[in-house]
Design a protein around this motif. Structure first.
Motif, PDB file in Angstrom:
ATOM      1  N   ALA A  30      -2.207  -6.031  -2.355  1.00 35.41           N
ATOM      2  CA  ALA A  30      -2.460  -4.994  -0.893  1.00 35.41           C
ATOM      3  C   ALA A  30      -4.366  -6.469  -0.634  1.00 35.41           C
ATOM      4  N   LEU A  31      -4.981  -5.941  -1.327  1.00 36.44           N
ATOM      5  CA  LEU A  31      -5.991  -6.383  -0.851  1.00 36.44           C
ATOM      6  C   LEU A  31      -6.407  -7.564  -0.393  1.00 36.44           C
ATOM      7  N   LYS A  32      -5.204  -8.379  -1.552  1.00 33.84           N
ATOM      8  CA  LYS A  32      -5.893  -9.875  -1.657  1.00 33.84           C
ATOM      9  C   LYS A  32      -5.072 -10.168  -0.383  1.00 33.84           C
ATOM     10  N   LEU A  33      -4.125  -9.284   0.444  1.00 28.32           N
ATOM     11  CA  LEU A  33      -3.278 -10.229   1.246  1.00 28.32           C
ATOM     12  C   LEU A  33      -4.297  -9.295   2.921  1.00 28.32           C
ATOM     13  N   LEU A  83      -8.091  -3.806   4.343  1.00 29.70           N
ATOM     14  CA  LEU A  83      -7.362  -2.865   4.574  1.00 29.70           C
ATOM     15  C   LEU A  83      -7.685  -1.433   3.924  1.00 29.70           C
ATOM     16  N   VAL A  84      -7.840  -0.289   4.842  1.00 36.19           N
ATOM     17  CA  VAL A  84      -8.517   0.709   4.195  1.00 36.19           C
ATOM     18  C   VAL A  84      -7.904   1.738   3.693  1.00 36.19           C
ATOM     19  N   THR A  90       0.457  -1.483   0.095  1.00 36.30           N
ATOM     20  CA  THR A  90      -0.293   0.268  -0.098  1.00 36.30           C
ATOM     21  C   THR A  90       0.655   1.208   0.017  1.00 36.30           C
ATOM     22  N   ALA A  91       1.690   1.012   0.870  1.00 32.43           N
ATOM     23  CA  ALA A  91       2.844   2.854   1.039  1.00 32.43           C
ATOM     24  C   ALA A  91       3.365   2.251  -0.496  1.00 32.43           C
ATOM     25  N   GLU A 112     -16.992  -0.994  -3.028  1.00 32.05           N
ATOM     26  CA  GLU A 112     -18.079  -1.076  -1.801  1.00 32.05           C
ATOM     27  C   GLU A 112     -17.723  -2.653  -1.161  1.00 32.05           C
ATOM     28  N   GLY A 113     -16.465  -3.353  -2.072  1.00 28.99           N
ATOM     29  CA  GLY A 113     -16.500  -4.298  -0.895  1.00 28.99           C
ATOM     30  C   GLY A 113     -15.641  -4.352   0.611  1.00 28.99           C
ATOM     31  N   VAL A 114     -14.803  -3.324  -0.128  1.00 28.47           N
ATOM     32  CA  VAL A 114     -14.492  -2.964   1.503  1.00 28.47           C
ATOM     33  C   VAL A 114     -15.011  -1.978   2.870  1.00 28.47           C
ATOM     34  N   TRP A 115     -15.664  -1.461   2.070  1.00 33.45           N
ATOM     35  CA  TRP A 115     -17.019  -0.493   3.057  1.00 33.45           C
ATOM     36  C   TRP A 115     -17.543  -1.626   3.406  1.00 33.45           C
ATOM     37  N   LYS A 116     -18.640  -2.731   3.198  1.00 32.21           N
ATOM     38  CA  LYS A 116     -19.107  -3.456   3.663  1.00 32.21           C
ATOM     39  C   LYS A 116     -18.166  -4.420   4.892  1.00 32.21           C
TER      40      LYS A 116
END
Length: 512
Positions: A255-258, A262-263, A234-235, A287-291
């Protein structure tokens, strides 16, 4: 035990042999130099065994006498070594306890009993005694000698690393940590320090490579390694967002797969996809992370996906987020903010009041003050909401090591710890609100809201620093419902939607 068993087996074998010969009597005749020697077979066997035993005993006596000087020297040498190790053990315990005088005395005794070139622990004891006595130059010299010895190299590097940090020589400390991590990635202190230094230098590729080596070496668990790798990716994606959006997108999605919740990774991925005009993919990621984890940063990126959209378009997207996570404070807040921008004051007030009933906070009351200012301009009500904001609990923020940051960072600028920032209420604000006074709930604050002032009438409101008195119940506002809470909200609350509100794919396609 094995020798006893072997001895018993030998005795049994001899007994069996003699019994076998006794059952089969016979005579043995030997002619040697014209002399005839006759004897029974049992006597001959007994004589043979006696000769073998005599030879073995004789050989043992001769060998013992021949090696006795060496045995005596070895006995006294072992005794001396044992005394030396006893002194060394006592010295190390004294050093750990901080007894510099005893540690130094035991170090001198151990050097006199054990050769220092054969036992590296003597150098360790001397270095510890020097540190306790404050002789840091001598300690550094001893640590440098340890580095030259492969057996004590890691210990010497750690000592030099700690001394460099003590003196504030961060560059030297970084070099020692890098050397130790390169030779022995399984050392937790070296791996952690090298990883933090590479993060501070922005060398994200090397940091990921070092993290993979730590994972293989078993320094950290698989779950922790995946989380830290997601933070590093992410960084890296944030650093690439302006110059290379495609690379930033790939790193953020990895990063989201791991770490699926992680917002910051979702925010970077959404921004990168929007720069590539892939709004549907960006909406799907956000939307996926918001849920999983509703967050204001996600909402801001989601509702402002297209810069040319109007306030009503942003309001529709905010309502889409609310349908994905109903009865949530962040969902209500983003709808209220977008409704305020669209001048839909009725909806903005309803959603903000519903959020206040769920969780009273500074941000909610400030939003109600903005709505009051934009809709009615009633200064009495505006001051009332501002006063509630001063007395309300603070809102969560990105925080690490007691410091609050305006944005998420991959590591703490205080301690250098990776993945240190958390979204929570700051420690300094846990004790109470900014303004002293009685903190009341959102429902109670709504019920105590002063009435609208008549046109031309001077508004009468309590001072900002004083909470309204509950005994003199003021009339509720024209939109404020009764003050009896029911499962976090009032019955038939216009600002809260049912938990299972259907959402169609057609609505989603119309938004993006």
């Amino acid at each position: 035990m094995i020798r006893i068993i072997a001895y018993l087996l030998l005795v049994l074998a001899l007994g069996f042999g003699f019994s076998w010969l006794a059952d089969r009597p016979g005579e043995l005749q030997i002619v040697w130099q014209g002399q005839l020697v006759e004897m029974s077979l049992t006597a001959a066997a007994t004589f043979l065994v006696a000769v073998v035993a005599f030879v073995m005993i004789g050989w043992w006596l001769v060998r013992t006498l021949w090696t006795s000087p060496h045995s005596v020297r070895r006995y006294f040498r072992a005794r001396k070594r044992d005394r030396g190790y006893q002194a060394l053990s006592t010295g190390l315990i004294a050093a750990g306890a901080g007894n510099a005088q005893l540690a130094r005395r035991m170090s001198s005794r151990a050097k006199g009993l054990i050769r220092a070139d054969q036992e590296p622990l003597i150098a360790v004891l001397e270095a510890q005694a020097a540190l306790i006595e404050g002789k840091h130059d001598d300690a550094r010299r001893l640590f440098e000698q340890m580095v030259s010895d492969p057996e004590t190299r890691e210990l010497g590097l750690r000592g030099l690393y700690l001394e460099a940090n003590r003196l504030g020589a961060h560059e030297a400390a970084r070099q020692y940590a890098e050397r130790a991590a390169e030779d022995a990635p399984y050392l937790p202190w070296a791996a952690k320090a090298a990883l933090e230094y590479r993060c501070q230098a922005g060398d994200w590729d090397e940091a990921v490579h070092l993290l993979d080596k730590q994972k293989v070496a078993g320094v950290i668990s698989r779950t922790e390694a995946e989380r830290l790798k997601a933070v590093l990716l992410t960084a890296k994606a944030e650093a690439q967002l302006d110059g290379d959006p495609a690379a930033a997108r790939d790193n953020a999605l990895n990063a989201l797969k791991l770490a699926k919740d992680l917002v910051p990774a979702a925010v970077v991925a959404g921004k990168a996809l929007m720069r590539e005009d892939n709004l549907k993919k960006a909406a799907s990621v956000l939307e996926g992370v918001w849920k999983l984890s509703p967050h204001p940063d996600l909402a801001r990126v989601y509702v402002r996906a297209r810069s040319g959209d109007g306030a009503m378009d942003r309001l529709k997207r905010a309502e889409r987020l609310e349908s994905l996570k109903p009865n949530n404070v962040e969902s209500l807040m983003i709808v209220a903010e977008m409704a305020l921008e669209a001048h839909d004051f009725e909806k903005a007030r309803a959603k903000a009041e519903a959020a206040a009933r769920m969780r009273s906070s500074e941000r909610v009351f400030l939003l109600l003050a903005d709505i009051e200012d934009a809709e009615t301009g009633d200064q009495g009500r505006i001051r009332y909401w501002m006063g509630q904001a001063l007395k309300a609990p603070r809102d969560p923020a990105w925080m690490a090591d007691g410091q609050v940051s305006d944005k998420w960072l991959p590591y703490s600028p205080i301690s250098g710890r990776l993945d240190a920032f958390e979204w929570k209420i700051p420690y300094a604000q846990l004790a109470g609100p900014v303004e002293e006074g009685t903190v009341i709930s959102g429902a109670a604050a709504l019920s105590d809201l002063p009435p609208l002032a008549a046109e031309g009438e001077e508004p009468k409101a309590e001072p900002v620093a004083v909470a309204p008195k509950r005994e003199s119940q003021a009339p509720a506002s024209r939109l404020a419902p009764p003050a009896t809470p029911f499962q976090g909200r009032l019955p038939d609350d216009p600002g809260v939607k049912p938990d299972h509100q259907p959402s169609s794919e057609k609505t989603r396609l119309n938004l993006f």
